[in-house]
Enzyme design. Structure first.
Site, PDB file in Angstrom:
ATOM      1  N   HIS A  82       0.544  -1.424   0.226  1.00 46.34           N
ATOM      2  CA  HIS A  82      -0.211   0.198   0.195  1.00 46.34           C
ATOM      3  C   HIS A  82       0.533   1.410   0.001  1.00 46.34           C
ATOM      4  O   HIS A  82       1.945   1.616   0.382  1.00 46.34           O
ATOM      5  CB  HIS A  82      -1.050  -0.104   1.460  1.00 46.34           C
ATOM      6  CG  HIS A  82      -2.243   1.416   1.283  1.00 46.34           C
ATOM      7  ND1 HIS A  82      -2.734   1.474   0.662  1.00 46.34           N
ATOM      8  CD2 HIS A  82      -1.756   2.369   1.985  1.00 46.34           C
ATOM      9  CE1 HIS A  82      -3.826   2.495   0.610  1.00 46.34           C
ATOM     10  NE2 HIS A  82      -2.788   3.583   2.154  1.00 46.34           N
ATOM     11  N   ASP A 161     -15.179   3.672   8.902  1.00 45.29           N
ATOM     12  CA  ASP A 161     -13.646   4.562   8.426  1.00 45.29           C
ATOM     13  C   ASP A 161     -14.313   5.608   7.428  1.00 45.29           C
ATOM     14  O   ASP A 161     -13.876   6.523   7.949  1.00 45.29           O
ATOM     15  CB  ASP A 161     -12.702   3.907   7.909  1.00 45.29           C
ATOM     16  CG  ASP A 161     -11.764   4.601   6.905  1.00 45.29           C
ATOM     17  OD1 ASP A 161     -11.246   5.467   8.473  1.00 45.29           O
ATOM     18  OD2 ASP A 161     -11.386   4.911   5.766  1.00 45.29           O
ATOM     19  N   ARG A 168     -14.257  13.802   9.970  1.00 43.52           N
ATOM     20  CA  ARG A 168     -12.983  14.746  10.137  1.00 43.52           C
ATOM     21  C   ARG A 168     -12.142  15.487   8.936  1.00 43.52           C
ATOM     22  O   ARG A 168     -12.050  16.538   9.676  1.00 43.52           O
ATOM     23  CB  ARG A 168     -11.529  13.653   9.841  1.00 43.52           C
ATOM     24  CG  ARG A 168     -11.585  12.502  11.126  1.00 43.52           C
ATOM     25  CD  ARG A 168     -10.566  10.951  10.824  1.00 43.52           C
ATOM     26  NE  ARG A 168      -9.508  11.476  10.726  1.00 43.52           N
ATOM     27  CZ  ARG A 168      -8.884  10.737  10.440  1.00 43.52           C
ATOM     28  NH1 ARG A 168      -8.913   9.177   9.565  1.00 43.52           N
ATOM     29  NH2 ARG A 168      -7.918  10.629   9.288  1.00 43.52           N
TER      30      ARG A 168
HETATM   31  N1  URA Z   1      -5.882   8.007   3.622  1.00 45.83           N
HETATM   32  C1  URA Z   1      -7.040   7.377   5.089  1.00 45.83           C
HETATM   33  O1  URA Z   1      -7.291   6.036   4.065  1.00 45.83           O
HETATM   34  N2  URA Z   1      -7.140   8.074   5.384  1.00 45.83           N
HETATM   35  C2  URA Z   1      -7.274   8.973   6.951  1.00 45.83           C
HETATM   36  O2  URA Z   1      -7.040   8.871   7.624  1.00 45.83           O
HETATM   37  C3  URA Z   1      -5.891   9.616   5.728  1.00 45.83           C
HETATM   38  C4  URA Z   1      -5.148   9.416   4.597  1.00 45.83           C
END
Ligand code: URA
Ligand code: CA
Length: 433
Positions: A82, A161, A168
């Site tokens: 990744h 997420d 965020r």
């Molecule tokens: N990339 C992500 O996948 N998550 C983050 O919080 C920041 C960058």
């Protein structure tokens, strides 16, 4: 449990238990906890940080908020790689066939590009016929038969997420090491690999611009991976200038072919060998990194890696003849040179601005719904450290529109010069295992 008490606890610098983190993430996923409380909590995390244990709990909670991919039907140790995102980062196109040619199963789930960074799927789709729209079963069969396959992100992976990241983004809490690390690692873990090799970019074109921050992020992610039973290592690599010479989808396929032939740019080749050696080690196919690197070099020199690329392309319905005839890749109608306006040593190439120039040409997406042009992009002829004479070509712009004044001035403005010699930047700053 009450969310207000948990916000207070984090505000005062205390650590959460696993039950508390599960409560927060589950409550947020099911809309039982409102955005405003999660915003306040994220800000408390931003200032108070999280222990290693909390980070692992948070990652796990996000993994379990959605689907997880079961790769157990694939024989051997599955390794994923990744990158935190860069400009002209062609490594996955090279690494999938290269590492697979040594018998390491590469089961890669990839995304599309957004903003100034490109996505692996877009690049692969520049190969006529290539399809990432395969079922999970087909994906697993392909990896078992051919050792490498790439699938698009179709499943409902880590929805918590996705939701948290969105929040965020508008509450100034993106830039928090525990939140970024758990966000990235939750996606990696949900996609099922046994081992993970992370390429954490640093410099102007990267998400993390400072080396110290990149290092902290890399350490956080390696700890989460290892705590959750995934053999994880991270390489911190330079993104102060674009990687390789090519930025753009078909152009990067061509660059990957050159690299698999042993004729690629020095930095891209070196980074692929470094990341690849770690992938081979994580997969237990070599005893030392040196041995792993020699095996990879041998695969390039013998033509095995290039052959594996053809197999990989054909197995996903692409036309493998592009490997021997790259002119069959989408071609741009116009080419325009960007000429140096003075003599000097190249002292900097702002990777993010080059990425934006390529995006404006159509190589990338300004918004999620933008349609991209696979043929267009930028080829750099000069990199940091090179001497340039006035009037020499710094870069070529490949475009399907005649007027490229905007991109041209962006590319020119991205280049910085010095009258004194400049050395090429360090490529690999650190390795964290
Ligand atoms: N990339 C992500 O996948 N998550 C983050 O919080 C920041 C960058
Ligand atoms: Ca490149």
């Amino acid at each position: 449990m009450r969310m207000v008490d948990l916000i207070e606890k984090k505000r005062d610098g205390q650590a959460h238990t696993k039950e508390e983190i599960d409560f927060i993430i589950h409550g947020y996923s099911t809309d039982e906890i409102p955005d405003y409380q999660i915003s306040a909590w994220a800000m408390a995390v931003f200032f108070q940080d999280m222990t290693q244990e909390e980070r692992a709990f948070l990652t796990e909670a996000m993994v379990h908020s959605g689907d997880t991919i079961d790769l157990s039907a694939i024989k051997g140790i599955k390794v994923d790689k990744h990158s935190t995102g860069g400009v002209g980062d062609t490594t996955t196109l090279v690494l999938a066939p290269l590492v697979a040619s040594l018998g390491v199963p590469v089961a890669k789930m990839s995304g599309r590009g957004l903003g100034h960074t490109g996505g692996t799927i877009d690049k692969l789709e520049a190969i006529p016929g290539f399809s990432v729209e395969i079922t999970n079963d087909e994906f697993i069969d392909l990896v078992n038969t051919n050792k490498a396959a790439v699938i698009g992100q179709t499943q409902n992976l880590t929805p918590a997420d996705k939701k948290l990241y969105g929040l965020r983004d508008v509450t100034a809490t993106v830039n928090s090491i525990p939140l970024i690390a758990s966000s990235i690692m939750s996606k990696k873990i949900a996609s099922g690999a046994d081992g993970i090799v992370l390429d954490v970019k640093t410099g102007a074109g990267a998400f993390m611009k400072e080396l110290s921050q990149s290092k902290e992020l890399a350490e956080a992610m390696v700890q989460i991976g290892n705590n959750l039973g995934r053999k994880t290592s991270a390489i911190i690599s330079d993104m102060s200038q674009p990687l390789g010479f090519m930025i753009g989808n078909a152009l990067e396929v061509k660059e990957a072919i050159d690299t698999l032939k042993g004729e690629g740019p020095e930095d891209l080749t070196d980074l692929c060998l470094t990341l690849g050696s770690h992938m081979v080690m994580v997969a237990n196919k070599a005893d030392t990194l040196e041995e792993a690197r020699e095996m990879l070099e041998e695969s390039i020199n013998s033509g095995k890696a290039l052959e594996q690329f053809k197999i990989f392309i054909e197995s996903q319905k692409g036309d493998p003849s592009v490997v021997d005839n790259p002119e069959k890749l989408p071609q741009a109608s116009f080419k325009e040179s960007v000429l140096a306006e003075k003599d000097g040593f190249v002292s900097g190439i702002e990777a993010d601005h080059i990425g934006t120039a390529a995006m404006v040409l159509g190589a990338g997406r300004a918004t999620k719904d933008s349609v991209i042009d696979l043929a267009v992009g930028i080829e750099l002829h000069k990199k940091i450290g090179d001497f340039v004479k006035k009037g020499e070509s710094l870069a070529t712009i490949y475009s399907n529109q005649k007027d490229v004044i905007d991109s041209k001035s962006k590319v020119l403005a991205s280049y910085h010069f010095s009258s004194d010699p400049v050395s090429a930047p360090t490529l690999v700053y650190d390795i964290i295992t």
